[in-house]
Design a protein around this motif. Structure first.
Motif, PDB file in Angstrom:
ATOM      1  N   GLY A  51       0.912  -1.167  -0.133  1.00  0.00           N
ATOM      2  CA  GLY A  51      -0.009  -0.049  -0.003  1.00  0.00           C
ATOM      3  C   GLY A  51       0.918   1.224   0.175  1.00  0.00           C
ATOM      4  O   GLY A  51       0.545   2.317  -0.656  1.00  0.00           O
ATOM      5  N   PHE A  52       2.141   1.286   0.865  1.00  0.00           N
ATOM      6  CA  PHE A  52       3.041   2.183   0.675  1.00  0.00           C
ATOM      7  C   PHE A  52       3.448   2.695  -0.616  1.00  0.00           C
ATOM      8  O   PHE A  52       3.365   3.756  -1.056  1.00  0.00           O
ATOM      9  CB  PHE A  52       4.289   2.266   1.695  1.00  0.00           C
ATOM     10  N   MET A  53       3.644   1.554  -1.261  1.00  0.00           N
ATOM     11  CA  MET A  53       4.187   1.600  -2.756  1.00  0.00           C
ATOM     12  C   MET A  53       3.132   2.255  -3.565  1.00  0.00           C
ATOM     13  O   MET A  53       3.296   3.221  -4.389  1.00  0.00           O
ATOM     14  CB  MET A  53       4.835   0.319  -3.301  1.00  0.00           C
ATOM     15  N   ALA A  54       2.100   1.900  -3.382  1.00  0.00           N
ATOM     16  CA  ALA A  54       1.096   2.223  -4.333  1.00  0.00           C
ATOM     17  C   ALA A  54       0.770   3.758  -4.106  1.00  0.00           C
ATOM     18  O   ALA A  54       0.293   4.472  -4.978  1.00  0.00           O
ATOM     19  CB  ALA A  54      -0.402   1.379  -3.978  1.00  0.00           C
ATOM     20  N   THR A  87      -2.291  -3.994  -7.495  1.00  0.00           N
ATOM     21  CA  THR A  87      -0.966  -3.721  -6.912  1.00  0.00           C
ATOM     22  C   THR A  87      -0.632  -4.507  -5.873  1.00  0.00           C
ATOM     23  O   THR A  87       0.339  -5.315  -5.833  1.00  0.00           O
ATOM     24  CB  THR A  87      -0.779  -2.157  -6.720  1.00  0.00           C
ATOM     25  N   VAL A  88      -1.581  -4.335  -4.656  1.00  0.00           N
ATOM     26  CA  VAL A  88      -1.126  -5.115  -3.201  1.00  0.00           C
ATOM     27  C   VAL A  88      -1.054  -6.741  -3.777  1.00  0.00           C
ATOM     28  O   VAL A  88      -0.065  -7.338  -3.275  1.00  0.00           O
ATOM     29  CB  VAL A  88      -2.273  -4.916  -2.687  1.00  0.00           C
ATOM     30  N   LEU A 118      -0.191  -0.300 -10.522  1.00  0.00           N
ATOM     31  CA  LEU A 118      -0.601  -1.025 -11.425  1.00  0.00           C
ATOM     32  C   LEU A 118      -1.736  -0.470 -12.215  1.00  0.00           C
ATOM     33  O   LEU A 118      -2.906  -0.452 -11.678  1.00  0.00           O
ATOM     34  CB  LEU A 118      -0.840  -2.497 -11.232  1.00  0.00           C
ATOM     35  N   VAL A 119      -1.882   0.526 -13.061  1.00  0.00           N
ATOM     36  CA  VAL A 119      -2.922   1.214 -13.435  1.00  0.00           C
ATOM     37  C   VAL A 119      -3.331   0.754 -15.030  1.00  0.00           C
ATOM     38  O   VAL A 119      -4.528   1.150 -15.517  1.00  0.00           O
ATOM     39  CB  VAL A 119      -2.853   2.987 -13.569  1.00  0.00           C
ATOM     40  N   SER A 140      -9.664   3.198  -9.450  1.00  0.00           N
ATOM     41  CA  SER A 140      -8.588   3.114  -8.444  1.00  0.00           C
ATOM     42  C   SER A 140      -8.653   2.145  -7.476  1.00  0.00           C
ATOM     43  O   SER A 140      -7.536   1.801  -7.201  1.00  0.00           O
ATOM     44  CB  SER A 140      -8.549   4.683  -7.842  1.00  0.00           C
ATOM     45  N   ARG A 141      -9.793   1.594  -7.031  1.00  0.00           N
ATOM     46  CA  ARG A 141      -9.773   0.463  -6.067  1.00  0.00           C
ATOM     47  C   ARG A 141      -9.385  -0.657  -6.631  1.00  0.00           C
ATOM     48  O   ARG A 141      -8.561  -1.324  -5.831  1.00  0.00           O
ATOM     49  CB  ARG A 141     -11.274   0.557  -5.530  1.00  0.00           C
TER      50      ARG A 141
END
Length: 408
Positions: free
Chosen positions: A115-118, A145-146, A124-125, A138-139
């Motif tokens: 989550g910190f990275m995101a 990503t996680v 990842l979009v 975004s969710r």
């Protein structure tokens, strides 16, 4: 290229020189793998090598931040997101190496790091498919990503069961991924070869190479969770940053396949860890056990059961990693038919090495010879000799060092 090679060398040197200090810290904090019935090692071994790995990453990235060639990489927060996330899981892993945290606590820490990275734009979009595919919300992007980061961390953690195995696999696969990211950057921006993914992969390869001399059989220190989770997170972070930079229209014709590589190549790099993790989860759930329950059926256990020594098993798994990783990376440069033919030949060769007469080649890469050369004879004195596993006769006396099996 010279800048990346310099950073790789710095990361390797810092990790190599500070690993003895990490061993000292592990001894003082009781971050030590005791000898259990299912373990490979014969004497209690420190397991905080991840501290030296993390220091190598931090020093190399700080040096990179002072280089004009890479100044564009540090204009956004992505690099700090990856390094910050690595620091979080390194601290988490160190705590686990000392106190053996439960799996739920570690999962929560992994999610926090991802989550910190995101939050720092490592998210990842888009999916790099020909034509592009945007994640609709975004969710979902955050969840994806996680999920990717947590899977990568645990995959590397699962495979870290023999001396030098995880570090070697990531060094080999990371080299293939670095070459791909460097080539992609050259295609995308011919006047500027600076790339966050190439930077992080060069540093990642460097720390693995620097750690291996201390970790190869017979190991003087294990990387522990503080190292394996860092390697997985940095690998995932580099892959995610590439997905935002790929332009499918840059490569045309038959070369359109590389548009998929930001997803496919990282999978190829950690194909063995992912396969091992998937098999373990399915196997344990089918038996009505927790996915984190320890057992002795990992890929490296099966190699030992075939009759391979510890060192032969590790080197053969290196070969399989190279086949998958460089086979995938070669698709960027050469026609897929040529690559598939060469990869098929390499797979056949790897099968022969795995299943062939090397299993019973006496002292060729024999563990006892390595122990004698390293002066471990006194450490083994008084201990009953472990029976050699017979091919096809079930599992031998070995099991993972200290990571995934200690999570249960």
């Amino acid at each position: 290229m010279r800048v990346y090679l310099l950073l790789m060398l710095v990361a390797a040197a810092v990790t190599f020189l500070t690993t003895p200090a990490a061993r000292w810290v592990a001894m003082r904090t009781s971050a030590i793998s005791a000898v259990r019935a299912r373990d490979v090692h014969s004497v209690p071994t420190p397991r905080a090598g991840g501290l030296a790995i993390m220091l190598g990453i931090v020093v190399a990235v700080l040096l990179a931040s002072r280089m004009p060639f890479l100044e564009g990489v540090f204009e956004d927060r992505q690099v700090f997101g990856i390094v910050g996330g690595a620091l979080i899981v390194c601290a988490l892993g160190w705590a686990d190496d000392i106190w053996d945290l439960d799996w739920l606590t570690k999962l929560a820490g992994q999610v926090l790091a991802a989550g910190f990275m995101a939050l720092n734009q490592v998210q990842l979009v888009t999916l790099p498919t020909p034509g592009g595919l945007t994640i609709p919300s975004s969710r979902l992007s955050l969840i994806a990503t996680v999920l990717v980061v947590v899977i990568a961390m645990n995959a590397v953690n699962f495979v870290d069961g023999l001396d030098g195995l995880a570090a070697g696999i990531i060094a080999i696969g990371g080299t293939a991924f670095f070459l791909y990211t460097y080539r992609l950057t050259a295609e995308d921006t011919p006047d500027n070869y600076a790339s966050l993914a190439a930077l992080m992969m060069a540093v990642l390869v460097g720390v693995c190479v620097g750690f291996l001399p201390h970790n190869f059989f017979p190991s003087r220190i294990f990387m522990g969770d503080s190292g394996s989770m860092v390697l997985g997170l940095v690998m995932a972070g580099a892959a995610i940053t590439v997905t935002g930079n790929i332009k499918p229209d840059v490569m045309t014709g038959a070369a359109a396949i590389p548009a998929l590589f930001p997803l496919l190549l990282p999978v190829a790099v950690i194909m063995l860890p992912l396969t091992d993790m998937a098999m373990a989860v399915v196997r344990r759930l089918a038996a009505g056990k927790s996915p984190m329950a320890p057992d002795r059926l990992h890929l490296h256990h099966r190699m030992l059961a075939l009759g391979h020594s510890h060192r032969r098993a590790v080197l053969i798994l290196y070969v399989w990693t190279a086949v998958f990783a460089f086979g995938a990376a070669a698709l960027v440069e050469w026609d897929w038919r040529i690559v598939m033919s060469c990869t098929a030949a390499a797979v056949l060769l790897a099968i022969v090495v795995t299943m062939g007469p090397l299993r019973n080649r006496g002292r060729f890469l024999d563990d006892d010879a390595a122990l004698e050369q390293a002066g471990h004879g006194s450490a083994m004195a008084g201990r009953p000799a472990a029976p050699r596993p017979r091919a096809g006769a079930g599992l031998g006396p070995h099991a993972p060092q200290n990571n995934e099996e200690s999570h249960a």
